[in-house]
Scaffold this motif. Sequence first.
Motif, mmCIF file in Angstrom:
data_model
loop_
_atom_site.group_PDB
_atom_site.id
_atom_site.type_symbol
_atom_site.label_atom_id
_atom_site.label_comp_id
_atom_site.label_asym_id
_atom_site.label_seq_id
_atom_site.Cartn_x
_atom_site.Cartn_y
_atom_site.Cartn_z
ATOM 1 N N ARG A 148 55.580 -61.941 10.880
ATOM 2 C CA ARG A 148 54.248 -61.771 10.311
ATOM 3 C C ARG A 148 53.217 -61.726 11.433
ATOM 4 O O ARG A 148 53.388 -62.348 12.483
ATOM 5 N N GLU A 149 52.123 -60.988 11.191
ATOM 6 C CA GLU A 149 51.031 -60.877 12.150
ATOM 7 C C GLU A 149 49.921 -61.842 11.748
ATOM 8 O O GLU A 149 49.380 -61.766 10.642
ATOM 9 N N GLU A 150 49.549 -62.729 12.665
ATOM 10 C CA GLU A 150 48.560 -63.755 12.353
ATOM 11 C C GLU A 150 47.233 -63.157 11.916
ATOM 12 O O GLU A 150 46.565 -63.692 11.024
ATOM 13 N N VAL A 151 46.855 -62.027 12.514
ATOM 14 C CA VAL A 151 45.560 -61.435 12.193
ATOM 15 C C VAL A 151 45.475 -60.973 10.745
ATOM 16 O O VAL A 151 44.390 -60.846 10.177
ATOM 17 N N LEU A 152 46.636 -60.742 10.110
ATOM 18 C CA LEU A 152 46.673 -60.286 8.721
ATOM 19 C C LEU A 152 46.797 -61.436 7.718
ATOM 20 O O LEU A 152 46.810 -61.206 6.516
ATOM 21 N N GLU A 153 46.888 -62.656 8.225
ATOM 22 C CA GLU A 153 47.055 -63.804 7.339
ATOM 23 C C GLU A 153 45.718 -64.203 6.705
ATOM 24 O O GLU A 153 44.663 -64.192 7.364
ATOM 25 N N ASP A 154 45.769 -64.543 5.434
ATOM 26 C CA ASP A 154 44.624 -65.115 4.717
ATOM 27 C C ASP A 154 43.378 -64.232 4.821
ATOM 28 O O ASP A 154 42.284 -64.707 5.130
ATOM 29 N N ILE A 155 43.526 -62.927 4.573
ATOM 30 C CA ILE A 155 42.370 -62.044 4.496
ATOM 31 C C ILE A 155 42.109 -61.705 3.032
ATOM 32 O O ILE A 155 43.000 -61.815 2.193
ATOM 33 N N GLU A 156 40.877 -61.298 2.735
ATOM 34 C CA GLU A 156 40.505 -61.051 1.341
ATOM 35 C C GLU A 156 40.740 -59.608 0.917
ATOM 36 O O GLU A 156 40.667 -59.299 -0.268
ATOM 37 N N GLN A 157 41.018 -58.726 1.892
ATOM 38 C CA GLN A 157 41.297 -57.340 1.534
ATOM 39 C C GLN A 157 42.716 -57.208 0.979
ATOM 40 O O GLN A 157 43.615 -57.999 1.295
ATOM 41 N N THR A 158 42.903 -56.186 0.181
ATOM 42 C CA THR A 158 44.235 -55.896 -0.357
ATOM 43 C C THR A 158 45.097 -55.280 0.739
ATOM 44 O O THR A 158 44.675 -54.364 1.436
ATOM 45 N N VAL A 159 46.321 -55.788 0.886
ATOM 46 C CA VAL A 159 47.281 -55.258 1.870
ATOM 47 C C VAL A 159 48.435 -54.618 1.112
ATOM 48 O O VAL A 159 49.083 -55.266 0.288
ATOM 49 N N VAL A 160 48.685 -53.319 1.394
ATOM 50 C CA VAL A 160 49.813 -52.618 0.781
ATOM 51 C C VAL A 160 50.632 -51.905 1.867
ATOM 52 O O VAL A 160 50.067 -51.280 2.745
ATOM 53 N N PRO A 161 51.960 -52.030 1.798
ATOM 54 C CA PRO A 161 52.711 -52.998 0.997
ATOM 55 C C PRO A 161 52.399 -54.429 1.455
ATOM 56 O O PRO A 161 51.927 -54.629 2.575
ATOM 57 N N PRO A 162 52.676 -55.416 0.621
ATOM 58 C CA PRO A 162 52.446 -56.808 1.029
ATOM 59 C C PRO A 162 53.255 -57.163 2.273
ATOM 60 O O PRO A 162 54.371 -56.659 2.469
ATOM 61 N N THR A 163 52.693 -58.039 3.102
ATOM 62 C CA THR A 163 53.404 -58.433 4.319
ATOM 63 C C THR A 163 54.734 -59.113 4.004
ATOM 64 O O THR A 163 55.642 -59.123 4.836
ATOM 65 N N ALA A 164 54.867 -59.663 2.805
ATOM 66 C CA ALA A 164 56.129 -60.312 2.416
ATOM 67 C C ALA A 164 57.285 -59.331 2.340
ATOM 68 O O ALA A 164 58.448 -59.737 2.309
ATOM 69 N N LEU A 165 56.997 -58.018 2.313
ATOM 70 C CA LEU A 165 58.057 -57.012 2.269
ATOM 71 C C LEU A 165 58.473 -56.553 3.654
ATOM 72 O O LEU A 165 59.279 -55.631 3.788
ATOM 73 N N GLY A 166 57.937 -57.180 4.702
ATOM 74 C CA GLY A 166 58.375 -56.853 6.056
ATOM 75 C C GLY A 166 59.799 -57.309 6.309
ATOM 76 O O GLY A 166 60.340 -58.162 5.594
ATOM 77 N N TRP A 167 60.393 -56.757 7.371
ATOM 78 C CA TRP A 167 61.796 -57.073 7.640
ATOM 79 C C TRP A 167 62.008 -58.513 8.088
ATOM 80 O O TRP A 167 63.142 -58.976 8.177
ATOM 81 N N TRP A 168 60.926 -59.230 8.386
ATOM 82 C CA TRP A 168 61.090 -60.662 8.670
ATOM 83 C C TRP A 168 61.531 -61.414 7.423
ATOM 84 O O TRP A 168 62.031 -62.542 7.519
ATOM 85 N N ASN A 169 61.367 -60.756 6.252
ATOM 86 C CA ASN A 169 61.591 -61.457 4.988
ATOM 87 C C ASN A 169 62.551 -60.725 4.054
ATOM 88 O O ASN A 169 63.153 -61.355 3.183
ATOM 89 N N ARG A 170 62.693 -59.397 4.206
ATOM 90 C CA ARG A 170 63.553 -58.625 3.305
ATOM 91 C C ARG A 170 65.033 -58.805 3.633
ATOM 92 O O ARG A 170 65.398 -59.151 4.760
ATOM 93 N N SER A 171 65.860 -58.503 2.659
ATOM 94 C CA SER A 171 67.311 -58.533 2.828
ATOM 95 C C SER A 171 67.897 -57.273 2.205
ATOM 96 O O SER A 171 67.652 -56.981 1.030
ATOM 97 N N LYS A 172 68.675 -56.530 2.976
ATOM 98 C CA LYS A 172 69.305 -55.329 2.433
ATOM 99 C C LYS A 172 70.324 -55.689 1.362
ATOM 100 O O LYS A 172 70.483 -54.944 0.384
ATOM 101 N N PHE A 173 70.990 -56.827 1.534
ATOM 102 C CA PHE A 173 71.948 -57.236 0.509
ATOM 103 C C PHE A 173 71.239 -57.478 -0.818
ATOM 104 O O PHE A 173 71.707 -57.057 -1.878
#
Length: 444
Positions: free
Chosen positions: A195-220
């Motif tokens: 995750r990028e710290e600069v994108l944390e806790d901002i009020e603008q809408t982020v698409v796709p959500p940072t939670a869908l980054g590869w730090w968190n996704r699983s191909k399985f």
Amino acid sequence: MTDNQSALQLDDIDQTPELAATYCGPLLMIESHIIDNRRQIEAWFREQWRHTPAPFYASVDLRNAGYKLGPVDTNLFPAGFNNLNHSFDPLVVHAIQSAVEHACPEARGMLIIPERHTRNLYYLESVATMADLFEMAGFETRIGSLEDIEAPQTFDLPSGRQLVQHPICRVGRRIEVDGFSPCTIVLNNDLSGGREEVLEDIEQTVVPPTALGWWNRSKFNHFSHYQSLSRELAELIDLDPWHLSPMILDCGQIDFMKREGEACLEEKVGEMLDAIQAKYDELEIKEKPFVVIKADAGTYGMGVMMAQSTEDVVGLNRKQRTRMAASKDGRGINRVLIQEGIYSFEQLGSNGHVAEPVLYMIDRHVVGGFYRVHTKKGQSENLNSPGAEFVPLPFTQPCVLPAPDASPDSDQNRLYCYGVVARLALLAAAREQQDLTGGSSETA
């Protein structure tokens, strides 16, 4: 997408990839089931999207073996928009407007955050194309940079365009560039490095959500959702789901450099090969089964190897282990997906270059795609590797509608079938998004 990829320049560029004649019959059966049941399929998709909204955008890599048509990768931060057929730009613009309306109805301005490797001019061509399409859709658009730069940087692109990247700054809970404070942040960085710290806790809408980054996704997890959905759709149209879905197994707690987890890998590879062979015997398929072993998280075709026997994964040499030890941005690999290998029997022109379709979606709409072609790879190899090139999909009609009066094997119908499988993968990604974010776009 890998570095340094470009549009293919071949004497046979104007030829549609053709399937090996041996497998035209089985493919015709699959296509016929899909075309004949198009009404049920579209009604089913409409109902699914009501409950599980689609991700902002995605691309899906498909493989067509004739007897099997399935996805092998789903990218939620796609590059390559410059390789699409620009005849369909109006369709793309309409899809962008729909996607933004779903994500942030009041949006007027957009900020694209690209990958950090910003000197790859072919990737920057894709970013510039995205910006042009957002502008055509009616949104003021800028391109920001996560790199530590103090002033805007201008890049001269191979197309003759210029792209300007702006340093981003944090102002309270908003991201701005040169005083431009957009409503929506469009992330085109897959966050393989975290995750990028600069994108944390901002009020603008982020698409796709940072939670869908590869730090968190699983191909399985993604392909588990896909298998469940493909079974449901296949039951609806009376088709064996195996024809649309690769088998999968996972192997966690693996360390290639320390040779930890080799026993698990050997066991799972053997189990998968036996399962594939049993299916091949049932359907009288004469090909040799193979599996694809890939990092459970990551992209760019890194951390991928093929195996046709358990011996292929035992006693890997240091070069092989090093290649499998880390993926993009140096992310260590400690879990792998073992996936049924799907041959690619589509070939481009008289030279027989192996090709695979890649389809692009914005919101729930298929907006185009291209054939990935590799002149130095075989039918069972990973085409998403350095040296891959692209041919925009040569079909004359968008793939949102079939042609029921034409042969199921016609160009338009085949592309429609590709779109059905790609949307299945998109729906699986929507289920992932629901799992990881609670089902809504992120206001980070």
